[in-house]
Structure formats: structure tokens, C-alpha cells
Design a protein around this motif. Structure first.
Motif, PDB file in Angstrom:
ATOM      1  N   TRP A  47     108.415  63.535  89.033  1.00 37.01           N
ATOM      2  CA  TRP A  47     109.296  62.932  88.014  1.00 37.01           C
ATOM      3  C   TRP A  47     110.595  62.549  88.689  1.00 37.01           C
ATOM      4  N   TYR A  48     110.976  61.288  88.538  1.00 39.82           N
ATOM      5  CA  TYR A  48     112.235  60.782  89.077  1.00 39.82           C
ATOM      6  C   TYR A  48     113.116  60.348  87.922  1.00 39.82           C
ATOM      7  N   ALA A  49     114.412  60.637  88.025  1.00 36.86           N
ATOM      8  CA  ALA A  49     115.319  60.246  86.945  1.00 36.86           C
ATOM      9  C   ALA A  49     116.703  59.928  87.494  1.00 36.86           C
ATOM     10  N   ALA A  50     117.354  58.954  86.854  1.00 38.57           N
ATOM     11  CA  ALA A  50     118.781  58.724  87.041  1.00 38.57           C
ATOM     12  C   ALA A  50     119.475  59.476  85.917  1.00 38.57           C
ATOM     13  N   VAL A  51     120.380  60.384  86.270  1.00 42.08           N
ATOM     14  CA  VAL A  51     120.965  61.310  85.301  1.00 42.08           C
ATOM     15  C   VAL A  51     122.490  61.212  85.337  1.00 42.08           C
ATOM     16  N   GLU A  52     123.091  61.063  84.162  1.00 42.30           N
ATOM     17  CA  GLU A  52     124.544  61.104  84.024  1.00 42.30           C
ATOM     18  C   GLU A  52     125.003  62.556  83.917  1.00 42.30           C
ATOM     19  N   ILE A  53     126.029  62.900  84.667  1.00 40.45           N
ATOM     20  CA  ILE A  53     126.659  64.209  84.543  1.00 40.45           C
ATOM     21  C   ILE A  53     127.841  64.062  83.576  1.00 40.45           C
ATOM     22  N   LEU A  54     127.882  64.901  82.545  1.00 44.93           N
ATOM     23  CA  LEU A  54     128.855  64.763  81.461  1.00 44.93           C
ATOM     24  C   LEU A  54     129.887  65.886  81.486  1.00 44.93           C
ATOM     25  N   GLU A  55     131.138  65.533  81.270  1.00 47.38           N
ATOM     26  CA  GLU A  55     132.224  66.503  81.067  1.00 47.38           C
ATOM     27  C   GLU A  55     132.902  66.151  79.744  1.00 47.38           C
ATOM     28  N   ASN A  56     132.796  67.064  78.789  1.00 44.24           N
ATOM     29  CA  ASN A  56     133.357  66.820  77.453  1.00 44.24           C
ATOM     30  C   ASN A  56     132.825  65.522  76.851  1.00 44.24           C
ATOM     31  N   GLY A  57     131.541  65.296  77.094  1.00 43.41           N
ATOM     32  CA  GLY A  57     130.881  64.129  76.516  1.00 43.41           C
ATOM     33  C   GLY A  57     131.100  62.827  77.256  1.00 43.41           C
ATOM     34  N   VAL A  58     131.862  62.872  78.367  1.00 39.96           N
ATOM     35  CA  VAL A  58     132.171  61.660  79.130  1.00 39.96           C
ATOM     36  C   VAL A  58     131.429  61.714  80.465  1.00 39.96           C
ATOM     37  N   ALA A  59     130.767  60.610  80.835  1.00 39.81           N
ATOM     38  CA  ALA A  59     130.026  60.554  82.092  1.00 39.81           C
ATOM     39  C   ALA A  59     131.001  60.518  83.267  1.00 39.81           C
ATOM     40  N   THR A  60     130.828  61.450  84.198  1.00 38.95           N
ATOM     41  CA  THR A  60     131.702  61.514  85.373  1.00 38.95           C
ATOM     42  C   THR A  60     131.005  61.034  86.637  1.00 38.95           C
ATOM     43  N   SER A  61     129.689  61.037  86.631  1.00 41.35           N
ATOM     44  CA  SER A  61     128.935  60.582  87.806  1.00 41.35           C
ATOM     45  C   SER A  61     127.481  60.359  87.401  1.00 41.35           C
TER      46      SER A  61
END
Length: 207
Positions: A47-61
Motif C-alpha cells: 500500500w502506497y499513500a501520499a499523506v498530509e501531516i496535520l497540526e491543529n487541523g492544518v497541513a504542515t507537510s
């Protein structure tokens, strides 16, 4: 895990998409989480995925997440699914990530991630090579088949999307596993064209 542990999810992709989309309370306040932007489970193996890392609901990376999957839906003991997750910075061995996932990833300076992305792109280029009926190809190492034929050059027999091979002399009927992923090259073939002679001039007319 058993099918019951997978809950409402009937496939590895569905389970992992949900597993890696989450929001948790962070120590000291606020939230941390992740969201799967897009994913693919290639052959129910990886399984491959592009994943957003969230801080307080905001994507940081955005990063790539890879899970090695074991999927045996007919397992007699009932344990049909297992996975091992890792990030692209770990330099995963599996490198058949679809192009649509790679396109979502931002630039990175991590050498392990860069090596993994380069391997994925090289594999995509190999698989994109055109394969035509009658083409002569050469493999880097000879293969041995059940009829004891040993060879590295083959003639392509293509019928629609189905590809099989004959020996370089035109004999046999062979299957080469994962052919599109192998570093084969095309062997140029000299074609002899029929000689066309010019028509003789018409006889001159006498006065």
C-alpha cells in the motif's frame, strides 16, 4: 488480524486509508493527525499513500507512507490480514509506487527518500517501454526453462495485452515473469528488402 478486527473494511486499501486518517489530542493542547490524500494497494502486496501531516487541523507537510501487506482472505486460521508500515525516509525496498502518488510529494532533502523515489521512477520508465510483436529482446542474464532451454535473447509474441516469447531461433513458447520490470534491451534486426529494378526505357519510335 481477523476479518472481524478489520471492522467494516473489506480490503487492505480501505482499512489502511482509514487507519492513517486520524486526529488525536496533542500533549499541551491542540491536535495532531494525518490525512491520506491518495493511495493505491498494488496487487494487495504493498500500500502506497501520499499523506498530509496535520497540526491543529492544518497541513504542515506531505510525505509518502508505505505498508507491506499480507492478504490471505481464505486463510484457514482466520488471520487474513497483516501489515508493516514505514515512511519513505526509511528507504523502503518496495519501489513500484504509482506515478499518481509520486506526483503529490513535495521536494525533499532526505537521501533515503530520494533514493526510493528514484527507484520508483526508474521502474515506471522500464514498465512504460513499448513492447511490439516480433521484437527481439535481450536480457542481462540467461534464463533456464522447464524444457532445459537456456537463453537470453527472445522474440516477442504479443496478442493484445498478452506477451509470451520464442527462442531467438523462433522455437518454443515461454513465459518470463515480471518481464516489464526487467532491464531488457531491444536487439536491432537487419531487414532485407526486396530489390526493385527500374523499368527499361520504351523503344524509340521510328519515323
Amino acid at each position: 488480524m481477523t476479518r472481524g478486527r478489520m471492522g467494516r473494511h473489506s480490503t487492505p486499501k480501505a482499512y489502511l486509508d482509514a487507519q492513517f486518517t486520524y486526529t488525536n489530542d496533542a500533549d499541551g493542547g491542540g491536535t495532531r493527525g494525518a490525512r491520506v490524500i491518495d493511495s493505491a494497494c498494488v496487487g494487495n502486496r504493498v500500500w502506497y499513500a501520499a499523506v498530509e501531516i496535520l497540526e491543529n487541523g492544518v497541513a504542515t507537510s506531505i510525505t509518502a507512507l508505505i505498508c507491506e501487506v499480507r492478504w490471505t482472505p481464505n486463510a484457514k486460521d482466520g488471520y487474513i490480514f497483516a501489515y508493516k508500515d514505514m515512511g519513505e525516509n526509511a528507504g523502503p525496498c518496495s519501489d513500484d509506487c504509482p506515478e499518481k502518488i509520486l506526483r503529490l510529494l513535495p521536494p525533499t532533502n532526505n537521501e533515503c527518500a530520494l533514493d526510493w523515489r528514484r527507484r520508483c521512477l526508474a521502474r515506471l520508465r522500464r514498465r512504460a517501454r513499448r513492447v511490439e510483436d516480433g521484437m527481439r529482446v535481450r536480457l542481462p542474464q540467461p534464463l533456464t526453462f522447464s524444457d532445459n532451454h537456456v537463453g537470453s535473447e527472445f522474440l516477442v509474441v504479443k496478442r493484445g495485452s498478452r506477451i509470451t516469447f520464442r527462442s531467438e531461433n523462433g522455437f518454443g513458447h515461454y513465459h518470463i515473469r515480471n518481464f516489464r520490470d526487467l532491464p531488457w534491451i531491444v536487439v536491432p534486426q537487419t531487414k532485407v528488402h526486396a530489390t526493385i529494378f527500374a523499368k527499361p526505357p520504351a523503344p524509340a519510335m521510328t519515323a
